[in-house]
Write a protein that holds these residues in place. Structure first.
Motif, PDB file in Angstrom:
ATOM      1  N   LEU A 222       0.824  -1.212   0.000  1.00 52.02           N
ATOM      2  CA  LEU A 222       0.000   0.000   0.000  1.00 52.02           C
ATOM      3  C   LEU A 222       0.856   1.259   0.000  1.00 52.02           C
ATOM      4  N   GLN A 223       1.968   1.228   0.714  1.00 51.07           N
ATOM      5  CA  GLN A 223       2.819   2.408   0.835  1.00 51.07           C
ATOM      6  C   GLN A 223       3.723   2.618  -0.379  1.00 51.07           C
ATOM      7  N   GLN A 224       4.169   1.510  -0.998  1.00 51.34           N
ATOM      8  CA  GLN A 224       5.074   1.554  -2.155  1.00 51.34           C
ATOM      9  C   GLN A 224       6.304   2.440  -1.895  1.00 51.34           C
ATOM     10  N   PRO A 225       7.131   2.113  -0.890  1.00 48.63           N
ATOM     11  CA  PRO A 225       8.336   2.910  -0.600  1.00 48.63           C
ATOM     12  C   PRO A 225       9.434   2.645  -1.631  1.00 48.63           C
ATOM     13  N   ASN A 226      10.502   3.452  -1.563  1.00 47.18           N
ATOM     14  CA  ASN A 226      11.611   3.292  -2.511  1.00 47.18           C
ATOM     15  C   ASN A 226      12.387   2.004  -2.276  1.00 47.18           C
ATOM     16  N   LYS A 227      12.506   1.614  -1.014  1.00 47.28           N
ATOM     17  CA  LYS A 227      13.226   0.393  -0.664  1.00 47.28           C
ATOM     18  C   LYS A 227      12.261  -0.548   0.055  1.00 47.28           C
ATOM     19  N   PRO A 228      11.442  -1.252  -0.691  1.00 48.76           N
ATOM     20  CA  PRO A 228      10.364  -2.043  -0.087  1.00 48.76           C
ATOM     21  C   PRO A 228      10.835  -3.140   0.856  1.00 48.76           C
ATOM     22  N   MET A 229      11.924  -3.832   0.514  1.00 45.27           N
ATOM     23  CA  MET A 229      12.375  -4.913   1.384  1.00 45.27           C
ATOM     24  C   MET A 229      12.806  -4.378   2.745  1.00 45.27           C
ATOM     25  N   GLN A 230      13.567  -3.306   2.753  1.00 43.98           N
ATOM     26  CA  GLN A 230      13.996  -2.706   4.012  1.00 43.98           C
ATOM     27  C   GLN A 230      12.800  -2.147   4.776  1.00 43.98           C
ATOM     28  N   TYR A 231      11.815  -1.640   4.056  1.00 45.75           N
ATOM     29  CA  TYR A 231      10.603  -1.112   4.692  1.00 45.75           C
ATOM     30  C   TYR A 231       9.844  -2.234   5.400  1.00 45.75           C
ATOM     31  N   THR A 232       9.714  -3.372   4.718  1.00 46.84           N
ATOM     32  CA  THR A 232       9.038  -4.529   5.317  1.00 46.84           C
ATOM     33  C   THR A 232       9.783  -5.014   6.555  1.00 46.84           C
ATOM     34  N   GLU A 233      11.109  -5.072   6.457  1.00 49.65           N
ATOM     35  CA  GLU A 233      11.918  -5.528   7.595  1.00 49.65           C
ATOM     36  C   GLU A 233      11.798  -4.568   8.771  1.00 49.65           C
ATOM     37  N   ARG A 234      11.690  -3.266   8.464  1.00 43.91           N
ATOM     38  CA  ARG A 234      11.558  -2.274   9.533  1.00 43.91           C
ATOM     39  C   ARG A 234      10.218  -2.421  10.245  1.00 43.91           C
ATOM     40  N   ILE A 235       9.169  -2.715   9.497  1.00 47.62           N
ATOM     41  CA  ILE A 235       7.851  -2.950  10.101  1.00 47.62           C
ATOM     42  C   ILE A 235       7.921  -4.120  11.074  1.00 47.62           C
ATOM     43  N   LEU A 236       8.511  -5.214  10.623  1.00 51.36           N
ATOM     44  CA  LEU A 236       8.622  -6.403  11.473  1.00 51.36           C
ATOM     45  C   LEU A 236       9.484  -6.131  12.703  1.00 51.36           C
ATOM     46  N   ALA A 237      10.550  -5.353  12.524  1.00 48.02           N
ATOM     47  CA  ALA A 237      11.432  -5.024  13.652  1.00 48.02           C
ATOM     48  C   ALA A 237      10.679  -4.198  14.693  1.00 48.02           C
ATOM     49  N   ASN A 238       9.859  -3.265  14.233  1.00 49.91           N
ATOM     50  CA  ASN A 238       9.073  -2.445  15.167  1.00 49.91           C
ATOM     51  C   ASN A 238       8.057  -3.299  15.923  1.00 49.91           C
ATOM     52  N   TRP A 239       7.460  -4.261  15.235  1.00 55.26           N
ATOM     53  CA  TRP A 239       6.510  -5.150  15.912  1.00 55.26           C
ATOM     54  C   TRP A 239       7.209  -5.993  16.973  1.00 55.26           C
ATOM     55  N   ARG A 240       8.411  -6.463  16.644  1.00 53.93           N
ATOM     56  CA  ARG A 240       9.157  -7.266  17.626  1.00 53.93           C
ATOM     57  C   ARG A 240       9.483  -6.440  18.870  1.00 53.93           C
ATOM     58  N   LYS A 241       9.809  -5.162  18.658  1.00 49.54           N
ATOM     59  CA  LYS A 241      10.107  -4.290  19.806  1.00 49.54           C
ATOM     60  C   LYS A 241       8.894  -4.149  20.716  1.00 49.54           C
ATOM     61  N   ASP A 242       7.711  -4.198  20.112  1.00 52.41           N
ATOM     62  CA  ASP A 242       6.467  -4.089  20.886  1.00 52.41           C
ATOM     63  C   ASP A 242       5.950  -5.458  21.337  1.00 52.41           C
ATOM     64  N   PHE A 243       6.791  -6.493  21.174  1.00 55.01           N
ATOM     65  CA  PHE A 243       6.462  -7.860  21.596  1.00 55.01           C
ATOM     66  C   PHE A 243       5.244  -8.413  20.854  1.00 55.01           C
ATOM     67  N   VAL A 244       5.093  -8.011  19.608  1.00 52.09           N
ATOM     68  CA  VAL A 244       4.038  -8.556  18.748  1.00 52.09           C
ATOM     69  C   VAL A 244       4.631  -9.721  17.972  1.00 52.09           C
ATOM     70  N   THR A 245       4.188 -10.939  18.287  1.00 49.03           N
ATOM     71  CA  THR A 245       4.778 -12.135  17.674  1.00 49.03           C
ATOM     72  C   THR A 245       3.803 -12.929  16.809  1.00 49.03           C
ATOM     73  N   ASN A 246       2.522 -12.541  16.815  1.00 50.95           N
ATOM     74  CA  ASN A 246       1.551 -13.231  15.970  1.00 50.95           C
ATOM     75  C   ASN A 246       0.451 -12.262  15.558  1.00 50.95           C
ATOM     76  N   VAL A 247      -0.406 -12.704  14.655  1.00 51.50           N
ATOM     77  CA  VAL A 247      -1.443 -11.838  14.100  1.00 51.50           C
ATOM     78  C   VAL A 247      -2.467 -11.435  15.161  1.00 51.50           C
ATOM     79  N   ASP A 248      -2.790 -12.336  16.072  1.00 48.43           N
ATOM     80  CA  ASP A 248      -3.755 -12.008  17.127  1.00 48.43           C
ATOM     81  C   ASP A 248      -3.261 -10.839  17.972  1.00 48.43           C
TER      82      ASP A 248
END
Length: 292
Positions: A222-248
């Motif tokens: 949806l965002q279509q950033p310039n560096k999509p792979m790094q953008y996806t990895e950054r999203i996952l890294a932020n979720w891990r920092k917030d202790f989000v480990t599953n969809v629920d």
């Protein structure tokens, strides 16, 4: 004192480099050969975090490149426990001369190696007899053939387990079907999934819940950033920092954020439009006076 490492100009004409390596592969390989942590013996300790910092990559990208060079190109070995890396054919270019200073340096550095199997792996490719003899003193040459058979057997078993693989402790169980789905979605909705991208996707799916990787990819699409792979990895890294480990947990967090935004907007509206009207006492008591 400055250190020097040899990189032959024929590197750019090597068929494996020209035909099999991507631009990221070449950059990464040159980094492994020349970074500040390299030693004279071709075995040195380095962490994924350090690699990511030096190259400007994420931890996931650094891990994917290490895995690619270990399993696909077969040019390195990396011990996850000791954080030591060994480079194949290092001795061919950097240990082709002997002499007391070289031998003394090799001996002192070999003493620091924790995984001695790496010494054997690098030592077998050293052309200089005197230097190779020093390497051989750190392992029993009579067991080389037996160890090779064990390694080959282990590699075959690992390839057979490719359908359903489980990584290190804390990693997710990933099926081939999930990897195909994630790769196809990325290729069709974000950008072409090159070999390097596929490696990154596989690594992300091992490090995170594959369903979470899919959610992160949908946001990236949806965002279509310039560096999509790094953008996806950054999203996952932020979720891990917030202790989000599953969809629920992700849905629960999104619901909390939605409620917080709603409460915040209500509070803001009340501040802007809500009025506390001060009524004079004579006005409040006017009706009582009229009646009386």
């Amino acid at each position: 004192m400055a250190k020097f490492r040899y990189v032959y100009t024929t590197f750019w004409n090597d068929p494996r480099v020209v035909e099999e390596m991507t631009a990221e592969d070449k950059y990464f390989f040159l980094y492994l050969l020349t970074n500040e942590s390299t030693t004279q013996i071709g075995i040195y300790p380095i962490t994924k975090k350090q690699i990511a910092f030096d190259m400007g990559y994420s931890m996931e990208s650094a891990g994917a490149l290490l895995q690619r060079f270990r399993d696909h190109h077969e040019l390195i070995k990396y011990n996850e426990d000791t954080r030591e890396i060994a480079i194949k054919n290092w001795g061919k270019y950097n240990l082709n001369r002997g002499g007391k200073p070289i031998l003394d340096c090799v001996r002192s550095e070999l003493k620091l190696v924790k995984d001695t199997s790496l010494i054997q792996w690098v030592g077998e490719g050293i052309p200089n007899d005197s230097v190779r003899n020093v390497y051989e003193s750190y392992y029993d040459t009579s067991t080389i053939s037996g160890q090779k058979e064990k390694e080959n057997k282990k590699e075959k078993e690992n390839k057979k387990e490719k359908q359903t693989t489980e990584g290190e402790v804390g990693q997710s169980l990933v099926t081939e079907e999930q990897l195909v789905f994630l790769t196809k979605f990325y290729d069709e909705n974000i950008q072409r999934a090159s070999g390097y991208i596929c490696e990154c996707i596989e690594h992300m799916a091992h490090e995170n819940d594959p369903a979470l990787v899919y959610e992160a990819m949908k946001i990236t699409a949806l965002q279509q950033p310039n560096k999509p792979m790094q953008y996806t990895e950054r999203i996952l890294a932020n979720w891990r920092k917030d202790f989000v480990t599953n969809v629920d947990q992700l849905k629960a967090r999104e619901e909390r954020e939605k409620n917080q935004r709603h409460q915040s907007s209500q509070s803001s509206y009340q501040k802007q439009n809500g009025r506390t009207e001060v009524v004079p006492e004579w006005f409040a008591n006017r009706r009582a006076k009229i009646i009386s």
